[in-house]
Motif scaffolding. Structure first.
Motif, short mmCIF file in Angstrom:
data_model
loop_
_atom_site.label_atom_id
_atom_site.label_comp_id
_atom_site.label_asym_id
_atom_site.label_seq_id
_atom_site.Cartn_x
_atom_site.Cartn_y
_atom_site.Cartn_z
N HIS A 11 -22.66 -7.47 -27.71
CA HIS A 11 -21.33 -8.59 -27.99
C HIS A 11 -20.56 -7.82 -28.83
CE1 HIS A 11 -19.94 -12.52 -28.90
NE2 HIS A 11 -19.47 -12.24 -27.60
N LEU A 12 -19.50 -7.13 -27.70
CA LEU A 12 -18.71 -6.20 -29.00
C LEU A 12 -17.24 -6.71 -29.34
CD1 LEU A 12 -19.58 -2.19 -27.72
CD2 LEU A 12 -20.29 -3.58 -29.49
N ARG A 13 -16.66 -7.66 -27.81
CA ARG A 13 -15.64 -8.00 -28.10
C ARG A 13 -15.67 -9.82 -27.99
NH1 ARG A 13 -12.61 -5.36 -23.63
NH2 ARG A 13 -14.73 -5.36 -22.20
N VAL A 14 -14.78 -10.04 -29.02
CA VAL A 14 -15.71 -12.03 -28.34
C VAL A 14 -15.24 -12.16 -26.69
CG1 VAL A 14 -14.15 -13.83 -28.81
CG2 VAL A 14 -14.05 -12.24 -30.45
N GLU A 15 -14.81 -11.65 -26.20
CA GLU A 15 -14.45 -12.54 -24.80
C GLU A 15 -15.60 -11.53 -24.09
OE1 GLU A 15 -12.01 -10.37 -26.39
OE2 GLU A 15 -10.99 -9.01 -25.69
N LYS A 55 -23.85 -22.47 -26.77
CA LYS A 55 -24.91 -21.57 -26.33
C LYS A 55 -24.42 -21.11 -25.07
CE LYS A 55 -29.63 -22.83 -28.00
NZ LYS A 55 -30.54 -23.18 -27.88
N ALA A 56 -23.38 -22.38 -24.28
CA ALA A 56 -22.91 -21.75 -22.74
C ALA A 56 -21.53 -20.68 -23.25
CB ALA A 56 -22.93 -23.23 -22.23
N GLN A 57 -20.40 -21.60 -23.72
CA GLN A 57 -19.66 -21.20 -24.98
C GLN A 57 -20.19 -19.29 -24.60
OE1 GLN A 57 -17.33 -22.41 -27.94
NE2 GLN A 57 -15.32 -20.73 -27.25
N TYR A 58 -20.72 -19.04 -25.30
CA TYR A 58 -21.52 -17.50 -25.87
C TYR A 58 -21.57 -17.25 -24.41
CZ TYR A 58 -23.55 -14.39 -29.06
OH TYR A 58 -23.44 -12.83 -29.78
N GLY A 71 -16.47 -15.36 -25.00
CA GLY A 71 -14.75 -16.40 -25.82
C GLY A 71 -15.53 -16.71 -27.50
N LEU A 72 -16.52 -16.78 -27.37
CA LEU A 72 -16.98 -17.36 -28.66
C LEU A 72 -17.76 -16.02 -29.28
CD1 LEU A 72 -17.93 -19.39 -30.73
CD2 LEU A 72 -20.15 -19.61 -29.70
N GLY A 73 -16.53 -15.48 -30.24
CA GLY A 73 -17.40 -14.97 -31.69
C GLY A 73 -18.21 -14.96 -32.46
N ASP A 74 -19.52 -14.00 -32.99
CA ASP A 74 -20.02 -14.04 -33.73
C ASP A 74 -19.83 -14.39 -35.07
OD1 ASP A 74 -21.90 -12.58 -32.34
OD2 ASP A 74 -21.96 -10.84 -32.87
N GLY A 75 -18.40 -14.16 -35.35
CA GLY A 75 -17.97 -15.22 -36.90
C GLY A 75 -18.37 -16.48 -36.64
N LYS A 76 -18.13 -16.78 -36.24
CA LYS A 76 -18.32 -18.90 -35.97
C LYS A 76 -19.54 -19.37 -35.59
CE LYS A 76 -13.64 -19.77 -33.83
NZ LYS A 76 -13.27 -19.19 -32.89
N ILE A 77 -19.88 -18.37 -35.15
CA ILE A 77 -21.59 -19.14 -34.83
C ILE A 77 -22.59 -18.80 -36.77
CG2 ILE A 77 -22.24 -19.04 -32.29
CD1 ILE A 77 -23.72 -16.00 -33.14
N LYS A 78 -21.93 -16.86 -37.02
CA LYS A 78 -22.24 -17.09 -38.03
C LYS A 78 -22.16 -18.13 -39.63
CE LYS A 78 -23.40 -12.53 -38.08
NZ LYS A 78 -23.60 -11.29 -38.41
N ALA A 79 -20.12 -18.24 -39.54
CA ALA A 79 -19.87 -20.00 -39.92
C ALA A 79 -21.13 -20.89 -39.97
CB ALA A 79 -18.76 -19.48 -40.03
N ARG A 80 -20.86 -21.15 -38.62
CA ARG A 80 -21.66 -22.60 -38.66
C ARG A 80 -23.26 -22.94 -39.50
NH1 ARG A 80 -21.37 -27.16 -34.17
NH2 ARG A 80 -23.45 -27.33 -33.85
N LEU A 81 -23.62 -21.25 -38.15
CA LEU A 81 -25.71 -21.18 -39.73
C LEU A 81 -25.43 -21.39 -41.28
CD1 LEU A 81 -27.83 -20.77 -39.36
CD2 LEU A 81 -27.87 -18.44 -39.45
#
Ligand code: ATP
Ligand code: MG
Length: 333
Positions: free
Chosen positions: A228-232, A260-263, A267-277
């Motif tokens: 998962h290299l790029r957000v898109e 999860k569906a969006q990931y 279109g969902l970056g690792d930064g966003k899910i990491k911030a949530r966690l």
């Protein structure tokens, strides 16, 4: 009505981590009223693979006791006790070693895996090979009928029950009860490095006493989907440690399903899910860390808790030892 007896415990090899919280501590809090619960600070067992570092084993007794109290274990309702100070456990261990063969110990799947993981090769400490018999002593000395364990530990309970059956057969009556392994639904939490198991000794844990900065750094360095290299790009949720942790700790599981569906779509970056966690883990750990820091200021209280619990446990375990000696018809002076 008597409450069923539960034995659980932790090796005193370091402070407890969020894997312990998800896998066992949360359940232990639930058991406090419905069950008679003993929590064993397993320093003798910790030595079976840490004999080179007794100082760590000693220091960790207080660490683990602090973790218990900080998450809400109440010493008035649960008994916290110290393995090395319960002589009946050592005596029963020696006795039980005569009811198990070396071949059977070597065949135990848990032991086989652990020997491989520790890289012992042929240099297996004898205490390590024999610890299933010692664990049988722990379980039976309390006459525990329920033992919550991780999935990989189930063969140890089976081995304990085999020893129990042999002793009962020799005694001609059911002096010891068999125990049932209860495997928590939560399963085991992987390490922050993506390895199958978070463990105190693995250097891949987030401690329940971790500082905000340690939590931040651990989440940032966490393993996601290497493709998962790029957000898109579409991303993989399975085997992605961040999502595994969100499964275990996110109170908003519906929101998580949408994420999860969006990931998966992209279109969902690792930064966003990491911030949530990170936010969730900071919130989980902060109150535990604060209570722990306060408790740590009063070492005399921690010592009292361990001493009183061990005294209570001593009465129970000595009584069982006398039962076994007498049921087997051994010499009594
Ligand atoms: P060590 O690395 O010294 O073996 P550990 O982290 O594996 O330490 P233990 O004291 O061996 O911890 O395990 C105590 C209990 O916690 C066991 O019941 C075990 O199944 C559970 N446990 C340990 N690690 C995890 C984990 N990552 N996820 C869920 N439960 C765990
Ligand atoms: Mg372990």
């Amino acid at each position: 009505m008597t409450r069923p007896t539960i034995l659980t415990g932790d090796r005193t090899t370091g402070p407890l981590h969020i894997g312990h919280y998800a896998g066992s501590l949360a359940n232990r809090l639930r058991y406090q009223d419905s069950h008679e619960q003993f929590l064993l600070l397993a320093d003798t067992q910790a030595l079976t693979d840490n004999a080179h570092d007794p100082e760590k084993v000693r220091r960790s007794v207080i660490e683990v006791a602090l973790d218990y109290l900080a998450v809400g274990i109440d010493p008035a309702r649960s008994t916290i006790c110290l393995q090395s100070h319960l002589p009946a456990l050592a005596e029963l261990s020696m006795l039980y070693l005569n009811f198990v063969t070396v071949a059977r110990l070597e065949r135990n799947p848990t032991i086989k895996d652990e020997i491989r993981a520790r890289g012992f090769g042929r240099d297996i400490p004898a205490g390590f090979l024999c610890y299933p018999a010692a664990q049988a002593a722990d379980i039976t000395a309390f006459k525990a009928t329920i033992v919550p364990v991780g999935e990989d530990q189930a063969p140890l309970i089976e081995q304990s029950n085999e020893i129990v059956r042999r002793i009962n057969a020799t005694a001609g009556r059911a002096v010891l009860p068999e125990a049932r392994a209860v495997i928590p639904k939560a399963g085991r939490l992987p390490g922050v490095d993506g390895k199958a198991k978070m463990s105190k000794s693995g250097g891949n844990a987030i401690a329940l006493s971790a500082s905000p900065d340690e939590i931040r750094r651990a989440v940032r360095a966490m393993f996601t989907d290497p493709d998962h290299l790029r957000v898109e790009d579409p991303g993989r949720v399975e085997g992605n440690v961040v999502f595994t942790y969100l499964d275990a700790f996110d109170p908003d599981q519906e929101g998580l399903a949408a994420l999860k569906a969006q990931y998966r779509r992209g279109g969902l970056g690792d930064g966003k899910i990491k911030a949530r966690l990170e936010a969730i883990l900071q919130e989980l750990v902060a109150p535990i860390r604060d209570r722990r820091a306060k408790l740590a200021e009063d070492r005399a209280y921690i010592f009292d808790v361990i001493r009183e619990g061990t005294q209570r446990a001593r009465e129970r375990t000595e009584a069982t030892k006398r039962d076994v000696v007498s049921a087997l018809g051994l010499f009594e002076l």
